[in-house]
Design an enzyme around this catalytic site. Structure first.
Site, mmCIF file in Angstrom:
data_model
loop_
_atom_site.group_PDB
_atom_site.id
_atom_site.type_symbol
_atom_site.label_atom_id
_atom_site.label_comp_id
_atom_site.label_asym_id
_atom_site.label_seq_id
_atom_site.Cartn_x
_atom_site.Cartn_y
_atom_site.Cartn_z
ATOM 1 N N SER A 1 1.338 -3.187 9.356
ATOM 2 C CA SER A 1 0.935 -4.279 10.308
ATOM 3 C C SER A 1 1.826 -4.393 11.709
ATOM 4 O O SER A 1 2.994 -4.309 11.367
ATOM 5 C CB SER A 1 0.495 -5.798 9.571
ATOM 6 O OG SER A 1 -0.381 -5.518 8.687
HETATM 7 N N1 SAH Z 1 2.285 -3.430 3.431
HETATM 8 C C1 SAH Z 1 2.443 -2.253 3.913
HETATM 9 C C2 SAH Z 1 1.201 -1.982 4.867
HETATM 10 C C3 SAH Z 1 -0.063 -1.831 3.999
HETATM 11 S S1 SAH Z 1 -1.338 -0.672 4.705
HETATM 12 C C4 SAH Z 1 3.385 -2.287 4.709
HETATM 13 O O1 SAH Z 1 4.484 -3.313 4.820
HETATM 14 O O2 SAH Z 1 3.877 -1.155 5.370
HETATM 15 C C5 SAH Z 1 -2.410 -1.031 3.194
HETATM 16 C C6 SAH Z 1 -2.030 -0.147 1.875
HETATM 17 O O3 SAH Z 1 -2.949 -0.554 0.953
HETATM 18 C C7 SAH Z 1 -2.023 1.404 2.252
HETATM 19 O O4 SAH Z 1 -0.777 1.920 2.031
HETATM 20 C C8 SAH Z 1 -3.188 1.644 1.075
HETATM 21 O O5 SAH Z 1 -2.992 3.038 0.617
HETATM 22 C C9 SAH Z 1 -3.068 0.562 0.343
HETATM 23 N N2 SAH Z 1 -4.145 0.321 -0.767
HETATM 24 C C10 SAH Z 1 -5.515 0.486 -0.398
HETATM 25 N N3 SAH Z 1 -6.394 0.074 -1.419
HETATM 26 C C11 SAH Z 1 -5.428 -0.244 -2.399
HETATM 27 C C12 SAH Z 1 -5.534 -0.613 -3.668
HETATM 28 N N4 SAH Z 1 -6.998 -0.637 -4.260
HETATM 29 N N5 SAH Z 1 -4.609 -0.745 -4.389
HETATM 30 C C13 SAH Z 1 -3.384 -0.780 -3.987
HETATM 31 N N6 SAH Z 1 -2.969 -0.313 -2.856
HETATM 32 C C14 SAH Z 1 -4.117 0.078 -2.001
#
Ligand code: SAH
Length: 238
Positions: free
Chosen positions: A90
């Site tokens: 983000s």
């Molecule tokens: N917080 C992160 C950005 C997250 S992007 C940072 O600081 O970089 C969203 C993330 O959620 C992605 O890596 C994606 O693979 C993960 N994601 C999607 N569905 C998910 C689930 N059911 N359980 C765990 N992670 C998930």
């Protein structure tokens, strides 16, 4: 902070400048690179003035959490960035805003869903909370573990798995931050909040809104917040 101002600010988007080598964290007073100073000024322009949040945002080297193949020298700009596997980190303001909204106290236990690059987890660790984070893409979980350790946040626990299930062995949590968007608030996660625990989650497919929940004994108080755009929270294999 007024909602209208925030929404307007979100729609703007000011791009970052080039990025030079970030200063080392060990120095007592952090000497900020021009890019990081500009990022902090952007956060203040958005209306975010919480000293602890600003200090955490100043301390964490965002560029070190972007996988090398995706570094373009604009890691401190006011925009999301790709981190591989179709996922994004983000924009700094959203990370700071969601963290601020949780009003975390040192020592609290926090669960993050969607570790991604590990950046949000590092910001949480800077605030002195105990961090548990779940990532569904094994390669991203591994990248985040490595980056967190290298940057001095080895205490963050990263689980490769499906965030919809939460982490019952470590529940209840004081706060849960979801950084991918489910279609609805995941009930299993609400149940892993302790009394007075809070959750922030982007809810919806397509159009999304941040939802903030607070558990009060058996009741849950829910409040809609600003519109946002996150990658979807995917369902893992059963
Ligand atoms: N917080 C992160 C950005 C997250 S992007 C940072 O600081 O970089 C969203 C993330 O959620 C992605 O890596 C994606 O693979 C993960 N994601 C999607 N569905 C998910 C689930 N059911 N359980 C765990 N992670 C998930």
């Amino acid at each position: 902070m007024r909602r209208a101002t925030l929404v307007l600010a979100l729609a703007l988007g000011v791009c970052g400048n080039g990025c030079s080598e970030a200063p080392r964290r060990e120095t007592a007073s952090i000497e900020l690179s021009a890019e990081r100073a500009a990022m902090l000024n952007t956060l203040k322009r958005y209306g975010l003035h919480d000293e602890r949040i600003l200090a955490a945002m100043a301390a964490v080297r965002r560029d070190r959490f972007i996988p090398e193949a995706f570094r373009r020298g604009n890691e401190y700009g006011d925009h999301p960035l790709p981190i591989g596997y179709g996922q994004t980190i983000s924009q700094p303001f959203i990370v700071a805003y969601m963290t601020w909204k949780m009003a975390l106290k040192p020592g609290e236990k926090v669960l993050e869903i969607g570790t991604g690059s590990g950046y949000q987890a590092a910001i949480l660790a800077e605030l002195g909370v105990e961090v548990y984070s779940i990532e569904i893409v094994p390669e991203l979980a591994e990248h985040a573990r490595t980056a967190l350790k290298a940057e001095g946040y080895g205490s963050v626990r990263v689980l490769t798995g499906d965030g919809y299930k939460g982490w019952p062995e470590h529940a209840p949590f004081d706060a849960i931050i979801i950084t991918c968007a489910p279609a609805e608030v995941p009930q299993a996660l609400v149940e892993q909040l302790r009394d007075d625990g809070r959750m922030i989650v982007p809810v919806g497919r397509g159009r999304q809104r941040l939802v903030i929940l607070r558990r009060k004994e058996t009741r849950v108080v829910q409040e809609d917040d600003i519109p946002v755009r996150f990658v979807p929270m995917v369902k893992g294999a059963e």
